[in-house]
Design a protein around this motif. Structure first.
Motif, PDB file in Angstrom:
ATOM      1  N   THR A  35       0.858  -1.186   0.000  1.00  0.00           N
ATOM      2  CA  THR A  35       0.000   0.000   0.000  1.00  0.00           C
ATOM      3  C   THR A  35       0.891   1.231   0.000  1.00  0.00           C
ATOM      4  OG1 THR A  35      -1.771  -1.105   1.177  1.00  0.00           O
ATOM      5  CG2 THR A  35      -1.731   1.288   1.330  1.00  0.00           C
ATOM      6  N   ALA A  36       0.576   2.163  -0.902  1.00  0.00           N
ATOM      7  CA  ALA A  36       1.301   3.435  -0.940  1.00  0.00           C
ATOM      8  C   ALA A  36       0.302   4.536  -0.672  1.00  0.00           C
ATOM      9  CB  ALA A  36       1.948   3.638  -2.298  1.00  0.00           C
ATOM     10  N   VAL A  37       0.695   5.494   0.173  1.00  0.00           N
ATOM     11  CA  VAL A  37      -0.219   6.595   0.469  1.00  0.00           C
ATOM     12  C   VAL A  37       0.576   7.889   0.611  1.00  0.00           C
ATOM     13  CG1 VAL A  37      -0.175   6.071   2.944  1.00  0.00           C
ATOM     14  CG2 VAL A  37      -2.076   7.379   2.017  1.00  0.00           C
ATOM     15  N   ALA A  38      -0.008   8.972   0.121  1.00  0.00           N
ATOM     16  CA  ALA A  38       0.613  10.294   0.274  1.00  0.00           C
ATOM     17  C   ALA A  38      -0.469  11.308   0.564  1.00  0.00           C
ATOM     18  CB  ALA A  38       1.369  10.683  -0.995  1.00  0.00           C
ATOM     19  N   THR A  39      -0.147  12.286   1.389  1.00  0.00           N
ATOM     20  CA  THR A  39      -1.104  13.365   1.667  1.00  0.00           C
ATOM     21  C   THR A  39      -0.358  14.640   2.020  1.00  0.00           C
ATOM     22  OG1 THR A  39      -2.952  14.119   3.023  1.00  0.00           O
ATOM     23  CG2 THR A  39      -1.359  12.690   4.106  1.00  0.00           C
ATOM     24  N   ASP A  40      -0.904  15.776   1.598  1.00  0.00           N
ATOM     25  CA  ASP A  40      -0.348  17.071   2.012  1.00  0.00           C
ATOM     26  C   ASP A  40      -1.351  17.790   2.922  1.00  0.00           C
ATOM     27  OD1 ASP A  40      -2.315  17.873   0.302  1.00  0.00           O
ATOM     28  OD2 ASP A  40      -0.994  18.857  -1.134  1.00  0.00           O
ATOM     29  N   ARG A  41      -2.272  17.064   3.484  1.00  0.00           N
ATOM     30  CA  ARG A  41      -3.355  17.516   4.370  1.00  0.00           C
ATOM     31  C   ARG A  41      -4.509  18.182   3.612  1.00  0.00           C
ATOM     32  NH1 ARG A  41      -1.727  16.294   9.345  1.00  0.00           N
ATOM     33  NH2 ARG A  41       0.456  16.653   9.946  1.00  0.00           N
ATOM     34  N   HIS A  42      -4.309  18.512   2.300  1.00  0.00           N
ATOM     35  CA  HIS A  42      -5.405  19.053   1.496  1.00  0.00           C
ATOM     36  C   HIS A  42      -6.018  17.961   0.618  1.00  0.00           C
ATOM     37  CE1 HIS A  42      -4.206  23.004   2.727  1.00  0.00           C
ATOM     38  NE2 HIS A  42      -2.976  22.753   2.321  1.00  0.00           N
ATOM     39  N   ARG A  43      -5.196  16.956   0.326  1.00  0.00           N
ATOM     40  CA  ARG A  43      -5.656  15.843  -0.507  1.00  0.00           C
ATOM     41  C   ARG A  43      -4.858  14.610  -0.111  1.00  0.00           C
ATOM     42  NH1 ARG A  43      -2.427  17.585  -5.908  1.00  0.00           N
ATOM     43  NH2 ARG A  43      -0.759  18.698  -4.815  1.00  0.00           N
ATOM     44  N   LEU A  44      -5.340  13.468  -0.571  1.00  0.00           N
ATOM     45  CA  LEU A  44      -4.699  12.210  -0.219  1.00  0.00           C
ATOM     46  C   LEU A  44      -4.843  11.259  -1.412  1.00  0.00           C
ATOM     47  CD1 LEU A  44      -5.079  10.226   3.068  1.00  0.00           C
ATOM     48  CD2 LEU A  44      -5.717   9.131   0.932  1.00  0.00           C
ATOM     49  N   ALA A  45      -3.796  10.460  -1.657  1.00  0.00           N
ATOM     50  CA  ALA A  45      -3.857   9.456  -2.715  1.00  0.00           C
ATOM     51  C   ALA A  45      -3.385   8.144  -2.128  1.00  0.00           C
ATOM     52  CB  ALA A  45      -2.967   9.858  -3.891  1.00  0.00           C
ATOM     53  N   GLN A  46      -4.137   7.077  -2.365  1.00  0.00           N
ATOM     54  CA  GLN A  46      -3.746   5.776  -1.814  1.00  0.00           C
ATOM     55  C   GLN A  46      -3.985   4.663  -2.828  1.00  0.00           C
ATOM     56  OE1 GLN A  46      -4.687   4.574   2.352  1.00  0.00           O
ATOM     57  NE2 GLN A  46      -5.802   2.901   1.366  1.00  0.00           N
ATOM     58  N   ARG A  47      -3.004   3.802  -2.980  1.00  0.00           N
ATOM     59  CA  ARG A  47      -3.130   2.685  -3.909  1.00  0.00           C
ATOM     60  C   ARG A  47      -2.619   1.419  -3.226  1.00  0.00           C
ATOM     61  NH1 ARG A  47      -2.435   0.912  -9.424  1.00  0.00           N
ATOM     62  NH2 ARG A  47      -3.185  -1.233  -9.232  1.00  0.00           N
ATOM     63  N   THR A  48      -3.348   0.310  -3.401  1.00  0.00           N
ATOM     64  CA  THR A  48      -2.904  -0.988  -2.866  1.00  0.00           C
ATOM     65  C   THR A  48      -2.776  -1.978  -4.014  1.00  0.00           C
ATOM     66  OG1 THR A  48      -4.007  -0.576  -0.771  1.00  0.00           O
ATOM     67  CG2 THR A  48      -3.490  -2.867  -1.278  1.00  0.00           C
ATOM     68  N   VAL A  49      -1.683  -2.721  -4.049  1.00  0.00           N
ATOM     69  CA  VAL A  49      -1.565  -3.798  -5.035  1.00  0.00           C
ATOM     70  C   VAL A  49      -1.211  -5.095  -4.308  1.00  0.00           C
ATOM     71  CG1 VAL A  49      -0.927  -2.401  -7.054  1.00  0.00           C
ATOM     72  CG2 VAL A  49       0.866  -3.196  -5.505  1.00  0.00           C
ATOM     73  N   ALA A  50      -1.715  -6.196  -4.845  1.00  0.00           N
ATOM     74  CA  ALA A  50      -1.368  -7.510  -4.294  1.00  0.00           C
ATOM     75  C   ALA A  50      -0.009  -7.907  -4.850  1.00  0.00           C
ATOM     76  CB  ALA A  50      -2.429  -8.524  -4.699  1.00  0.00           C
ATOM     77  N   LEU A  51       0.827  -8.484  -3.996  1.00  0.00           N
ATOM     78  CA  LEU A  51       2.162  -8.893  -4.431  1.00  0.00           C
ATOM     79  C   LEU A  51       2.130 -10.326  -4.928  1.00  0.00           C
ATOM     80  CD1 LEU A  51       4.150  -7.416  -1.438  1.00  0.00           C
ATOM     81  CD2 LEU A  51       3.890  -6.447  -3.732  1.00  0.00           C
ATOM     82  N   ASP A  52       2.909 -10.587  -5.965  1.00  0.00           N
ATOM     83  CA  ASP A  52       3.068 -11.966  -6.432  1.00  0.00           C
ATOM     84  C   ASP A  52       4.147 -12.633  -5.582  1.00  0.00           C
ATOM     85  OD1 ASP A  52       1.314 -11.429  -8.439  1.00  0.00           O
ATOM     86  OD2 ASP A  52       2.895 -10.905  -9.880  1.00  0.00           O
TER      87      ASP A  52
END
Lengths: 377, 377
Positions: free
Chosen positions: A174-191
């Motif tokens: 899971t990768a996540v980033a936020t600057d407190r005004h917006r947030l982006a999060q993505r999760t990928v399953a690992l092989d």
């Protein structure tokens, strides 16, 4: 030191290590590229202390056609040296430093002598004790970086938010980033290996540089130590990045669970409307646009009395729930929409005062963009 | 005012008049574009007082498909208005100003209201009393401009040298420019009317803008008045430029007649060598390179002890006369060589202290570039 090499192979290696080199460095020697010539290959190193990149051209590389005449080492001024190599007349060139720290570069009729520095003064790359390692498809890591790095903070006052938080656990990344005004999060399953675990914060700048280099390889080995992450790209190139230290805020807590209004639309169509409205909001004093969701007539609008007004009806595939008008920064919306490409997305709102979310309609759980509204009175 | 028009035809007209508009203008209204709609066409005007450009889209233009609903006039902010028009969703748009000085722009579902100004406050274009006129092939004028405008002075302390001096007399057009370090002169024979005469100095900035617009038309009518020159491009576009006042230095006097050393070479090959040597001279304290002419081994070199040294042998088709080493600014040489393209040129030297000349080997009289050496002790 003395070698002869194919110029275009050498330029590729130069372009890679130059990504780590900054013209504004506190250590003058880091404005240079370190060349180390050994019997089996030539290694180039660039570093700005946060990022270090090392790439080796082996003598077995047919295209590079490296001929090692005498091993040795030297540091040469990165920009000046790179510009010279790119302009040389021949397909190959020879470099030697018979005159101590001065390099003689010869290609066809052109001959340059340029002043270098002692490679012994170049700082050593961090020695790292590997705690965890993992192999990823480069394409996957590029996608995850592109979707999240847009939301890192540009404010150095919140150093921890200038990085992307990666969590590896339970067979997922899971990768996540936020600057407190917006947030982006993505999760990928690992092989493959499901036992790897890690919790690291990688500076956004490192990821931007890494991303461009990932496009050249199929897979990447990621190795994590106490305060460094190492990306091994193919057998010959290693990318080191410092990690940010501290506790990253808990992203899950920030994502609203309730949706009282939803709207489904093509992300690219909405992007074009947002970009038009931003032409007006950028001219005005406050960079804000309005989104009105309504069963009959949803629209984007912006009003700056000193410049003018814009209004555009949008055509949603579907709307549901309460009517709503919400105000936000169009630049955050533009970057979020760009991260989706050309696909159907669902935008979910709670109230005009709560953050709203953008998710692809086809896999709601793995990728989410969140934007905090602007309060207008 | 109200009209409907094809967006891409309108954008072409906008791009032309925008060439005259500067963001730093002393008269705020000149940061705008004036639109004047009459029954037979729409006229756009842009101006920065030095240059004014006026272009008309007639109702007879099938591609523009202009529909005049109500004549009128308005001034709109150039950059903002242009950006909006370029981003509109539809192939056509409608503009009206039913709300006084506010324009309403409509295209598909998008609607912009933007604040404009009263066209009555826009300055009038210069009224000119034509003293001389002349028709030229656009291609010829573009070539003459490109070959000479490179040598105009960038120093506002010598205002007259910031222009190109055009002399029309005896069936010839001669253009000359010099910044006292170099000089470029080109003469072309005029077709048709041999009685026209003129002696004018046109600002280099005007010529740079004009040049790009000339590429779109086959011929250009040039009309000269006391302090203005007018270039009529086709029937619909007029380009006005202020003339510089004063006496231009006598160029003929500056061009040396004696050559003690000559060297014949391909201009593009020499250009590449000069560009390599300039990489080094640009890093050094004094931006100077050396040209050594010698029957056995002619070469370009540069030496800056703090950075390094470069040396490259060049292969002249022919050399004649005395051996010589001369020093000069490589940037002047680079621009002069670029003005020749890919052809054989002859470089003529008198002594290492005198200006040297570059001329095409095929027509020595019509085009000459002159460069003053740098004294090195």
């Amino acid at each position: 030191m003395q070698f002869t090499i194919n110029r275009s192979s050498f330029i590729k290696a130069l372009n890679n290590v130059n990504r780590a080199i900054s013209s504004k460095t506190a250590m003058p020697i880091l404005s240079g590229i370190k060349l180390v010539l050994e019997n089996n290959g030539l290694t180039l190193t660039g570093s700005n202390t946060d990022i270090s990149i090392e790439t080796t051209i082996p003598t077995t590389d047919d295209q590079a056609d490296l001929k090692v005449l005498e091993p040795g080492a030297l540091v040469l001024p990165a920009t000046f040296f790179t510009n010279i190599i790119k302009r040389l007349p021949g397909q190959t060139f020879t470099l030697n430093n018979d005159n101590g720290f001065q390099a003689k570069i010869t290609s066809e009729n052109a001959e340059f002598d340029i002043n270098g520095q002692d490679a012994a003064n170049y700082p050593h790359l961090p020695e790292v004790e590997i705690q965890n390692s993992l192999t990823l498809a480069s394409e996957t890591l590029v996608e995850v970086i592109n979707q999240t790095v847009i939301a890192v903070s540009k404010q150095l006052s919140q150093p921890i938010l200038t990085g992307v938080h990666f969590i590896i656990a339970g067979g997922n990344l899971t990768a996540v980033a936020t600057d407190r005004h917006r947030l982006a999060q993505r999760t990928v399953a690992l092989d493959g290996d499901m036992t790897a675990t890690a919790d690291i914060i990688v500076p956004g700048d490192s990821l931007n540089q890494l991303q461009a280099m990932l496009l050249e390889v199929e897979t990447v080995d990621v190795r994590v130590s106490e305060n460094q992450v190492i990306f091994q790209l193919g057998t010959n190139t290693t990318f080191y990045s410092r990690l940010l230290e501290g506790n990253y805020p808990d992203a899950a807590r920030l994502i609203p669970t309730e949706k009282r209004t939803t709207l489904t639309i093509n992300s690219r169509d909405l992007l074009q409307t947002i970009e038009r409205a931003a032409l007006l909001s950028h001219e005005g004093r406050s960079n804000v646009i309005q989104f009105t969701v309504n069963d009959d007539r949803s629209m984007i609008s912006s009003n700056s009395p000193e410049v003018g007004r814009v209004e555009e009806q949008i055509f949603a595939a579907e709307t549901a729930g309460d009517e709503l008008t919400i105000s936000f920064n169009p630049d955050y919306m533009r970057e979020a929409l760009k991260s989706f490409g050309d696909e159907q997305i669902q935008i979910g709102f709670k109230t005009a005062l709560d953050p709203f979310t953008l998710v692809p309609t086809n896999n709601e759980t793995n990728f989410i963009q969140l934007i905090t509204p602007v309060r207008t009175y």
